[in-house]
Each structure stands twice: as C-alpha cells, then as structure tokens.
Design a protein around this motif. Sequence first.
Motif, short mmCIF file in Angstrom:
data_model
loop_
_atom_site.label_atom_id
_atom_site.label_comp_id
_atom_site.label_asym_id
_atom_site.label_seq_id
_atom_site.Cartn_x
_atom_site.Cartn_y
_atom_site.Cartn_z
N HIS A 459 0.71 -1.23 -0.06
CA HIS A 459 -0.07 -0.05 0.00
C HIS A 459 0.79 1.19 -0.01
N LEU A 460 2.29 1.38 0.20
CA LEU A 460 3.11 2.38 0.30
C LEU A 460 3.50 2.48 -1.16
N PRO A 461 3.53 3.95 -1.32
CA PRO A 461 3.81 4.37 -2.82
C PRO A 461 5.11 3.74 -3.53
N GLU A 462 6.28 3.72 -2.94
CA GLU A 462 7.32 3.22 -3.71
C GLU A 462 7.34 1.79 -3.95
N VAL A 463 6.78 0.79 -3.05
CA VAL A 463 6.68 -0.66 -3.00
C VAL A 463 5.61 -0.76 -4.46
N ARG A 465 4.75 1.08 -6.60
CA ARG A 465 5.22 1.48 -7.87
C ARG A 465 5.92 0.67 -8.54
N ILE A 466 6.99 0.14 -7.80
CA ILE A 466 7.95 -0.75 -8.53
C ILE A 466 7.00 -2.36 -8.58
N SER A 467 6.31 -2.63 -7.97
CA SER A 467 5.60 -3.90 -8.19
C SER A 467 4.47 -3.86 -9.26
N LYS A 468 3.91 -2.65 -9.55
CA LYS A 468 2.92 -2.51 -10.35
C LYS A 468 3.11 -2.07 -12.00
N THR A 469 4.56 -1.28 -11.84
CA THR A 469 4.66 -0.95 -13.07
C THR A 469 5.19 -1.86 -13.96
N ARG A 470 4.51 -1.72 -15.32
CA ARG A 470 4.64 -2.52 -16.49
C ARG A 470 5.11 -1.70 -17.80
N ARG A 471 6.18 -1.90 -18.37
CA ARG A 471 6.20 -1.35 -19.77
C ARG A 471 5.42 -2.09 -21.04
N LEU A 472 4.75 -1.23 -21.45
CA LEU A 472 3.62 -1.57 -22.38
C LEU A 472 3.80 -0.66 -23.73
N PRO A 473 3.19 -1.41 -24.84
CA PRO A 473 3.09 -0.56 -25.90
C PRO A 473 2.36 0.50 -25.85
N LYS A 474 2.37 1.77 -26.77
CA LYS A 474 1.46 2.72 -26.40
C LYS A 474 0.22 2.43 -26.62
N PHE A 475 -0.08 1.56 -27.69
CA PHE A 475 -1.71 1.52 -27.96
C PHE A 475 -2.23 0.70 -26.82
N VAL A 476 -1.87 0.11 -25.96
CA VAL A 476 -2.31 -0.71 -25.00
C VAL A 476 -2.43 0.31 -23.70
N LYS A 477 -1.44 1.30 -23.44
CA LYS A 477 -1.55 2.10 -22.34
C LYS A 477 -2.98 2.87 -22.21
#
Length: 477
Positions: A459-463, A465-477
């Motif tokens: 629930h803390l912002p840093e954790v 952000r790290i665990s949820k961030t994914r690199r996705l193509p532009k058309f999927v974002k």
Amino acid sequence: MKVKALSRSSASTSRSSIHDLRKTHKNLNPESHPQARAREYTRAVTAAKLDRMFAKPLLGELKGGHIDAISSLAVCRNNLCPVVSGAIDGTLRIWDLQTRTMVVNLEAHSRCVSGVTFGNGIDGVFYSCGEDGAIKAWSVFPRNQYISASSHGGDDSDDSGSSSSSGDDGGFAKKPSAKRPYKSMIRGSGQEEDVSPHGPMNIYRLPTTRNNSHASAFHSIDHHWSDSKFVTASSDAAVHLWDPSRTNPISSFSNLWGSDDTVTTVRWNPAERDLIAHCSNDRGIGLHDIRTASALQKTIMSMKSNSLEWNPMEPYVFLVGNEDHNSYTFDMRKLNRPTGIYKGHVGAVMSVSWSRTGTEFVTGSYDKTVRIFSVRKEGGTAAHGSNSTGVARDIYHTKRMQRVFCVGYTLDHKYILSGSDDTNIRLWKARSSEKIGQLSSREETSLQYRNALVSKYEHLPEVRRISKTRRLPKFVK
C-alpha cells in the motif's frame, strides 16, 4: 562476593558438522530493535525490485508453429505433456510440452478448425470440429493398427521407423511413420478418407434435411467431465449431444435457448452432470438442463461474449470474455448481475481459461496481450469477489505477437499457453519471476519472506510503483 555467570551447553552453540549453518541467538524483544520497521520497509523495496529484475515470463515458442493463424487450443485433462492446436487452414498439430516439439501434423478439416477438446479417459482421444461440418475423433498416441501396411496392401512393410521412439528427450509420444497416410473407410464418413497413425478414428456429421441440404458449420465442442459424450454448437442455431459410439447426435436442442441466433460457445459444468452453459450471437449467456431439455436461465449482455469457462474448483461460478474489452464472473444461481468485472484490455477478449486452482484466470485479447487476473485472496471466494480491484496482476506481450485467439493453463498451474494470429504458440510462466526447477529449503524460506514483505507494504507508494509498473506498448496504455 557472589558472582553470576552465563552458562550454555556446547551443543547449543556448536555445529554438528561443517556443512550445517552456524547457530545464532536473536533477541526478539521489540524494545531492542527500534528501527525494525524501517529495516523491513527497506527490505520490502529491495524484494519488489528483485521480483521485477528476475521477471522473464516468456520461455519460448513451440518449435515450428502453424502455417496459418491459430484458432483453437486444448490441454489434456489428465496428462501434462500433450497439447493439441488447430489452425484456420484446417490443420491440427499435436505437441509435446516437455520438449516443445511437434509430434505430428494432421490434415484434419477442409476449413477452419473451430474447436478442439480432450476426452476424459487416459487413452489420449480428442475431438475436433470445423466449419466444414465434420467432427473427427483422433488419438494423441499413434496406434499400430492404423499403420499396418500388410493389412492394407502397402509395399513398405519393411519400414523399421514406423513406430520408432522420439529419442531420449523424454517425449510422451512416438514419432509417426514416414510413409504417406493410406486410404480407408472410416465409420461415419461414407467414403474413403486419409488415415494416419493418429486417426481419424471416427467422423461425425449432422444429418441433412430437405430444408438444409448442406452441412452446418460447427463453432464449439466440449467433452463431458465424467461420461463418454460430448456436445457441439453449430450454425443451425442448435446444440447437439453426441455419443462417441454413434455417428448421429442422440439429442438436438434448437428451440430452447431463447432465440434462433447461432450458439457460438458451449461448455459442460464440471460438477453438475447435465448442466450446459452457452454463449450466442444475440449477446446472450444461458444455462440449459439436458435431462428436461429446457432452458433454465438466460441473461443478455451489452455486447457479444466470445468465450466461456467454468471454475474447476467452484463449479457454480463461470467466466466470460466479452467484446466490450472486459471479462465477467457470474454465479449461476443469480445471473441478473456479474459478481466481478475485470478490466484492462483495449480490445475484445477472445479467450479465457481458469487455472486448476480456481484462484486466477488468464485472458487473451485482440489487443495482442495476455493478462492474468486473480479472483480472490486468502479466505475469499471467486463467487463473491474478494479482489475488488479487477485489475490484472500481470501483462504479457512481445513485439512480434499479434492478436491472441486462444489461451490455456497447464495442469500444474505453472505455465500458460497462448496461440495468436502470427501462427505461433508461446509458452509463458504463470509467475513471471518464478525460478524453474526444485528450490532448496533456504530458497523457499527466502522467497516466502520476500513475498510476505511485498504484500505487507504494497500500500506504500514506492513498493506499489515498483511492483505494479509494466512497460507496455503505446496502443495498450
């Protein structure tokens, strides 16, 4: 003067052998560790980073793929290795997951293979249906009675490679004979058909009528979980019940589904022996009882549903993938509203599949991505939506992967298969950062500790952000 001294036995401080870990004594009094929570938070951030660093979900593709887009995929219900895929060009291919190689290529249908399903036995029999109006029974394992050259007048009786093993690579099946399939009269075909060591063993067709002189295309097929029978959905707006020992359907239901529109998907319930769920082109999702030949319930969605699957552990729950880019879970006892809505795709959901644990499912979409959703946490049930977010826990994609038409979990819940428009079948890890192979006790303990830390501080912002961030193509974002 009285002096008190600490006294410990040598067994409490010494190792029994040089291979053992050194014994340490910890003071668990929280007053002695004022910075314990800060250290835990730092470890949680490090654990989240390690999880993303080791996240490499794609294991590879099944060697060779197909020539055309893959339209259907089936995983054996009682064996880990066999997988069968069907393509739009009408071919079937049997795969060995252990070696990721093709066992045999079968020229099955003259048009698109619309469905593949395994039987419930251990003999490896599976069924395929196509838009050419035929249902064919095949076998994963080659059968010697189909390749006997002497019984069919062949001139290659000295071919020693007709049943040779696939080598020492652990393959589940034997390689078929190199000689060409011979012509034989198959029950139900009415004419000579090409027969390979894997079949077809039987061919099933709908009887033609005066009003319908051409063969109806089949859109879906599913085998019963315990009995020897299967059900199909065809373009004549009917659902047909088949017995493998008969070439004609034993029952047909054409006026009991609330409309005359085409049924596109049909699935047996894993627990209720006579309950069938279906999706149709009129945007409907319905339940049907074959004992009374009557429709039980039906609900209408805003858009058409492309796929439907029952939860194997909670068989009163089923999942549908819809054209509105979302997936929905329903409780069959109350169809007026979904129990869960799972969002994230930016294209139509073409296929869905439950894991064998019933705690998560995978979806394949027209937006060229595969997403994994968790339907519950510890103590929750899939029917009553303990996961309120409805957001995918992971997203898989590659630069070359095109529209995903079929997905499936393996029996051990560790791997995911996806078939796409680029003619490839890809093998993914269900947990992207999971190590393949046996873990030592220290590795298991460390992994459980890191997962617990990430779960505690997610629930803390840093954790987060790290665990949820994914690199996705532009058309999927």
